[in-house]
Design an enzyme around this catalytic site. Sequence first.
Site, PDB file in Angstrom:
ATOM      1  N   HIS A 268      -4.790 -23.276 -86.530  1.00  0.00           N
ATOM      2  CA  HIS A 268      -4.407 -24.540 -85.870  1.00  0.00           C
ATOM      3  C   HIS A 268      -5.131 -24.686 -84.516  1.00  0.00           C
ATOM      4  O   HIS A 268      -6.035 -25.493 -84.416  1.00  0.00           O
ATOM      5  CB  HIS A 268      -2.884 -24.706 -85.712  1.00  0.00           C
ATOM      6  CG  HIS A 268      -2.124 -24.489 -86.980  1.00  0.00           C
ATOM      7  ND1 HIS A 268      -2.401 -25.212 -88.124  1.00  0.00           N
ATOM      8  CD2 HIS A 268      -1.128 -23.629 -87.322  1.00  0.00           C
ATOM      9  CE1 HIS A 268      -1.600 -24.811 -89.099  1.00  0.00           C
ATOM     10  NE2 HIS A 268      -0.824 -23.850 -88.638  1.00  0.00           N
ATOM     11  N   ASP A 319      -2.559 -24.394 -95.950  1.00  0.00           N
ATOM     12  CA  ASP A 319      -1.321 -24.062 -95.245  1.00  0.00           C
ATOM     13  C   ASP A 319      -0.062 -24.306 -96.090  1.00  0.00           C
ATOM     14  O   ASP A 319       0.279 -23.499 -96.929  1.00  0.00           O
ATOM     15  CB  ASP A 319      -1.302 -24.839 -93.913  1.00  0.00           C
ATOM     16  CG  ASP A 319      -0.221 -24.387 -92.951  1.00  0.00           C
ATOM     17  OD1 ASP A 319       0.634 -23.585 -93.349  1.00  0.00           O
ATOM     18  OD2 ASP A 319      -0.218 -24.829 -91.790  1.00  0.00           O
TER      19      ASP A 319
END
Length: 455
Positions: A268, A319
């Site tokens: 991220h 993810d």
Amino acid sequence: MNALFARHALLPEGWQGDVLVEWDARGTLTRVQPQARPPIGVARAEYVVPGMVNLHSHAFQRALGGLTERVGEGPDSFWTWRDLMYRFAAQITPEQVEAIGAQLFSECLRHGYTALCEFHYIQRDPRGHMYARPAEMAERVAAAGQQAGIGLTLLPVLYSYSGFGAQPLKPEQARFYTDVDTVLSIVEALEPLRGGQLEVGAAPHSLRAAGIDQIHALMGALPQARPLHIHIAEQQAEVQQSLDFSGRRPVDYLFDAVEIDARWCLVHATHLNDKELGNLARSGAVAGLCPSTEANLGDGLFPLGDYLANGGRWGIGSDSHVSQSPIEELRWLEYGQRLLHQRRNIVGAPARRDVALNLWQDALGGGAQAAGRPVGALAAGRRADLLVLDATHPNLDGVRDTDVLGRLVFCGNDNLVRDVLAGGRWVVQGGRHMAQEAIGRRYRQAIQELREVSA
Ligand code: NGQ
Ligand code: ZN
């Protein structure tokens, strides 16, 4: 014969014509020869590209995809989603993890991912006790990878705390609890599974869940070449908690305390100031961008343009698996930046004009680095991971090779991946996964069981 003749293949230096690709029985490419003559009896293809690397996955979350899109009591956020996810994680069995993983991996393969990094943090049983086998859950993920035929990097997660400053875990996090020794015991238990299609690294979950001393201990004990991943700076609240605790923003704090280099993948890294961005770009670490999940969870946008201008490396991950397609990740990545800056063609420059090509090649490079496996390119010595695209589809029919990726990444929603070779095995042919029925049956059963538990 382990060979394929491609009229057009994407090599590290760009598109090449008449490429003969050969691999050995272990699934390693032995020869990639442009301007070759087509040998008799060798299968032929029109357009061939390297399979994509998915550098961030929580496989079990696949079963939750699309089921958290209802308005709750308060304002819905990453943190309210996380409560729902914890509730789901509380019940799941090893068999179900395996069934969900195999389904997910088969879907990832069908859409063009041939390698995946599993950030694996459900280690304990529902009461928080270790299973008889310390790597029980991780072994289930490995088994799922084998059934589907995807290459894996297993990253057992260090997860000790619920927040900065060694705050005790919450009851709903009991299944995730590990200390450094537990992680190392799981790494050790996975040792016999290492091979061409499987590597093992480790992952401190986040600066919320792992302490700096623990991260140092883990880095010291893990063999040097193994990848290390960490979630960082995904949400503004996390940035604030880090400031409150350490006086520094998370990426700043990490760089001050830990030597971050090419071994690392910072997943991220959404919220960066200029100093953090420069440090990350210079470090050689990979930014693990997960655009579809980051959008789904309302994270924010990674400052990709500035990061690229500083020479930063990156790759993509799915993810939470609201998408199983690299096309969607790459498209979201570029479009997010276009919307933000009100400009076009962000991942490019005068010396690199082809945006789709840049997206594909950059994501391959960063993904391979983060995976710690020899993947991400059609070149001798790398894994035999490739995609044969559907040259009969209207989007690709008769196009120049230099237009193939533009069509693939930026036009339409049909899946243009026809055949997939992963680790030297044809795992998808004609758009169908080789074990689709058996994997689908076990997945449906797992989903039904989970529905009964939660009902
Ligand atoms: C995870 N997922 O570990 O699954 C996290 C949520 C957390 C994302 N960050 C949990 N997308 O960060 O505490
Ligand atoms: Zn994650």
